[in-house]
Design a protein around this motif. Structure first.
Motif, PDB file in Angstrom:
ATOM      1  N   TYR A 162       0.834  -1.203   0.000  1.00  0.00           N
ATOM      2  CA  TYR A 162       0.000   0.000   0.000  1.00  0.00           C
ATOM      3  C   TYR A 162       0.868   1.251   0.000  1.00  0.00           C
ATOM      4  CZ  TYR A 162      -3.048   3.700   1.727  1.00  0.00           C
ATOM      5  OH  TYR A 162      -3.726   4.895   1.880  1.00  0.00           O
ATOM      6  N   PHE A 163       1.876   1.294   0.864  1.00  0.00           N
ATOM      7  CA  PHE A 163       2.691   2.502   0.961  1.00  0.00           C
ATOM      8  C   PHE A 163       3.639   2.663  -0.230  1.00  0.00           C
ATOM      9  CE2 PHE A 163       1.332   2.329   5.449  1.00  0.00           C
ATOM     10  CZ  PHE A 163       0.826   3.627   5.542  1.00  0.00           C
ATOM     11  N   VAL A 164       4.013   1.554  -0.860  1.00  0.00           N
ATOM     12  CA  VAL A 164       4.729   1.679  -2.130  1.00  0.00           C
ATOM     13  C   VAL A 164       3.820   2.350  -3.157  1.00  0.00           C
ATOM     14  CG1 VAL A 164       5.745   0.408  -4.057  1.00  0.00           C
ATOM     15  CG2 VAL A 164       6.286  -0.263  -1.715  1.00  0.00           C
ATOM     16  N   GLY A 165       2.568   1.903  -3.216  1.00  0.00           N
ATOM     17  CA  GLY A 165       1.611   2.484  -4.148  1.00  0.00           C
ATOM     18  C   GLY A 165       1.328   3.951  -3.883  1.00  0.00           C
ATOM     19  N   GLU A 166       1.412   4.352  -2.620  1.00  0.00           N
ATOM     20  CA  GLU A 166       1.172   5.742  -2.232  1.00  0.00           C
ATOM     21  C   GLU A 166       2.407   6.619  -2.409  1.00  0.00           C
ATOM     22  OE1 GLU A 166      -1.832   7.291  -0.821  1.00  0.00           O
ATOM     23  OE2 GLU A 166      -2.525   5.558  -1.979  1.00  0.00           O
ATOM     24  N   GLY A 167       3.524   6.007  -2.793  1.00  0.00           N
ATOM     25  CA  GLY A 167       4.748   6.771  -2.968  1.00  0.00           C
ATOM     26  C   GLY A 167       5.473   7.085  -1.673  1.00  0.00           C
ATOM     27  N   LYS A 168       5.116   6.407  -0.583  1.00  0.00           N
ATOM     28  CA  LYS A 168       5.769   6.630   0.709  1.00  0.00           C
ATOM     29  C   LYS A 168       6.982   5.715   0.905  1.00  0.00           C
ATOM     30  CE  LYS A 168       2.251   9.306   1.829  1.00  0.00           C
ATOM     31  NZ  LYS A 168       2.340  10.776   1.834  1.00  0.00           N
ATOM     32  N   ILE A 169       7.066   4.652   0.124  1.00  0.00           N
ATOM     33  CA  ILE A 169       8.233   3.771   0.089  1.00  0.00           C
ATOM     34  C   ILE A 169       8.663   3.659  -1.363  1.00  0.00           C
ATOM     35  CG2 ILE A 169       9.157   1.461   0.539  1.00  0.00           C
ATOM     36  CD1 ILE A 169       6.995   1.062   2.631  1.00  0.00           C
ATOM     37  N   LYS A 170       9.950   3.829  -1.602  1.00  0.00           N
ATOM     38  CA  LYS A 170      10.470   3.731  -2.957  1.00  0.00           C
ATOM     39  C   LYS A 170      10.937   2.303  -3.259  1.00  0.00           C
ATOM     40  CE  LYS A 170      12.091   8.479  -3.672  1.00  0.00           C
ATOM     41  NZ  LYS A 170      13.286   9.317  -4.000  1.00  0.00           N
ATOM     42  N   ALA A 171      10.606   1.810  -4.436  1.00  0.00           N
ATOM     43  CA  ALA A 171      11.132   0.528  -4.900  1.00  0.00           C
ATOM     44  C   ALA A 171      12.524   0.757  -5.504  1.00  0.00           C
ATOM     45  CB  ALA A 171      10.186  -0.075  -5.931  1.00  0.00           C
ATOM     46  N   PRO A 172      13.394  -0.263  -5.496  1.00  0.00           N
ATOM     47  CA  PRO A 172      13.169  -1.603  -4.975  1.00  0.00           C
ATOM     48  C   PRO A 172      13.182  -1.634  -3.438  1.00  0.00           C
ATOM     49  CG  PRO A 172      15.445  -1.385  -5.704  1.00  0.00           C
ATOM     50  CD  PRO A 172      14.756  -0.114  -6.085  1.00  0.00           C
ATOM     51  N   VAL A 173      12.269  -2.398  -2.880  1.00  0.00           N
ATOM     52  CA  VAL A 173      12.095  -2.472  -1.433  1.00  0.00           C
ATOM     53  C   VAL A 173      13.038  -3.520  -0.850  1.00  0.00           C
ATOM     54  CG1 VAL A 173      10.436  -2.938   0.414  1.00  0.00           C
ATOM     55  CG2 VAL A 173       9.683  -1.781  -1.676  1.00  0.00           C
ATOM     56  N   HIS A 174      13.571  -3.221   0.327  1.00  0.00           N
ATOM     57  CA  HIS A 174      14.350  -4.207   1.080  1.00  0.00           C
ATOM     58  C   HIS A 174      13.528  -4.659   2.276  1.00  0.00           C
ATOM     59  CE1 HIS A 174      17.642  -6.465   2.697  1.00  0.00           C
ATOM     60  NE2 HIS A 174      17.621  -5.769   3.824  1.00  0.00           N
ATOM     61  N   TYR A 175      13.288  -5.966   2.372  1.00  0.00           N
ATOM     62  CA  TYR A 175      12.480  -6.548   3.438  1.00  0.00           C
ATOM     63  C   TYR A 175      13.361  -7.263   4.454  1.00  0.00           C
ATOM     64  CZ  TYR A 175       8.518  -5.865   0.276  1.00  0.00           C
ATOM     65  OH  TYR A 175       7.573  -5.328  -0.562  1.00  0.00           O
ATOM     66  N   GLN A 176      12.982  -7.132   5.717  1.00  0.00           N
ATOM     67  CA  GLN A 176      13.596  -7.918   6.794  1.00  0.00           C
ATOM     68  C   GLN A 176      12.496  -8.802   7.369  1.00  0.00           C
ATOM     69  OE1 GLN A 176      16.096  -9.643   8.465  1.00  0.00           O
ATOM     70  NE2 GLN A 176      17.164  -7.681   8.502  1.00  0.00           N
ATOM     71  N   LEU A 177      12.614 -10.106   7.186  1.00  0.00           N
ATOM     72  CA  LEU A 177      11.617 -11.055   7.669  1.00  0.00           C
ATOM     73  C   LEU A 177      11.986 -11.450   9.097  1.00  0.00           C
ATOM     74  CD1 LEU A 177      11.273 -13.214   4.418  1.00  0.00           C
ATOM     75  CD2 LEU A 177      10.124 -11.057   5.028  1.00  0.00           C
ATOM     76  N   CYS A 178      11.131 -11.049  10.034  1.00  0.00           N
ATOM     77  CA  CYS A 178      11.416 -11.178  11.470  1.00  0.00           C
ATOM     78  C   CYS A 178      10.543 -12.284  12.040  1.00  0.00           C
ATOM     79  CB  CYS A 178      11.124  -9.865  12.187  1.00  0.00           C
ATOM     80  SG  CYS A 178      11.813  -8.390  11.395  1.00  0.00           S
TER      81      CYS A 178
END
Length: 281
Positions: A162-178
């Motif tokens: 959602y926040f990528v779509g809103e332009g609040k997070i820029k791609a490419p995204v880095h994920y940390q799986l906790c």
């Protein structure tokens, strides 16, 4: 060896809660944290994830402590470790206090972005409201800080989208799986496989398991092509009953990477992998 065969080790040095009574190797002061960061970098960690502690040893979001620690790390002339700072290091902090270091402290390259709320058992609610996440994303874009999108449960992937779509997070995204926090997804191989399979194409990712799940998640992450997080924030033991140091955990991860037929990424290679700017001193 190509950069595609490089694995980033991130060392999460202290966390917000575990006291020295549990493991005397946990660094608490800016001086101790900076020294551990340097030792971990020498041992193969391309990045360090930083929490701060107050004078009573409790987690704090005091920007002065972040600034001092970063200054001390950069005082090591040969050390170019990637600096990654928390935005959730004190359950007492309000939203503005959680974002203050990102907004004001120089030298932060990555910062945690916890993509949702849940009951962090048995302590209370780990709150990350949509308003907070939107403002945090804007602050990171303004400061050129890359979000490390922390995923504790599967629904958080949709929040990140959602926040990528809103332009609040820029791609490419880095994920940390906790994995392994009580109240969120258990640290099982099956859960890691599921989360990794749902990540958007072109993203980068890392994973860790809490406590005894540390090694199974580490090995599975290697097999799936991800990056690795280790450190006393997540696991204070080297083996059953044997207390670890951050340096030991990094060295073991580096050994596992080499046995697997890959290589540890340098900090400059990690910046390339994560689409970060080159380090400026």
């Amino acid at each position: 060896m190509s950069i595609q065969n490089k694995v980033i080790i991130s060392a999460a040095l202290t966390g917000a809660m575990t006291p020295k009574d549990a493991n005397e190797n946990i660094p608490l002061t800016p001086e101790e944290i900076a020294q551990d960061a340097y030792l971990c970098w020498k041992a193969g960690a391309a990045a360090v994830h930083l929490h701060m502690r107050d004078d009573e040893g409790l987690g704090t979001m005091d920007p002065a402590k972040f600034a001092k620690t970063i200054e001390l790390i950069r005082a090591y002339d040969d050390c170019d470790v990637v600096i990654n700072c928390t935005t959730s290091g004190d359950h007492r902090a309000n939203d503005d206090q959680r974002m203050e270091a990102v907004r004001t402290v120089d030298g932060i390259e990555i910062a945690s972005y916890d993509a949702g709320s849940f009951n962090w058992m048995p302590g209370g609610i780990f709150a990350n409201s949509p308003k907070f996440l939107g403002e945090l994303g804007e602050a990171m874009i303004d400061r050129g800080v890359k979000p490390e999108v922390e995923i504790f449960d599967a629904g958080m992937l949709g929040v990140a989208d959602y926040f990528v779509g809103e332009g609040k997070i820029k791609a490419p995204v880095h994920y940390q799986l906790c994995l392994g926090v009580l109240g969120a997804m258990p640290a099982t191989v099956e859960n890691l496989l599921y989360l990794q399979s749902k990540l958007p194409k072109g993203s980068t990712w890392s994973a860790f398991g809490i406590g005894r799940a540390h090694m199974p998640i580490l090995y599975t992450t290697l097999a799936l092509g991800g990056h690795i997080r280790v450190g006393l924030e997540d696991n204070i033991y080297f083996s059953k009953g044997v207390k670890a140091s951050n340096e030991q955990l990094v060295k073991r991860a580096a050994d596992a990477i080499r046995v697997f037929g890959k290589e540890t990424a340098s900090s400059s290679e990690a910046r390339a992998i994560l689409s970060l700017n080159p380090l400026k001193r």
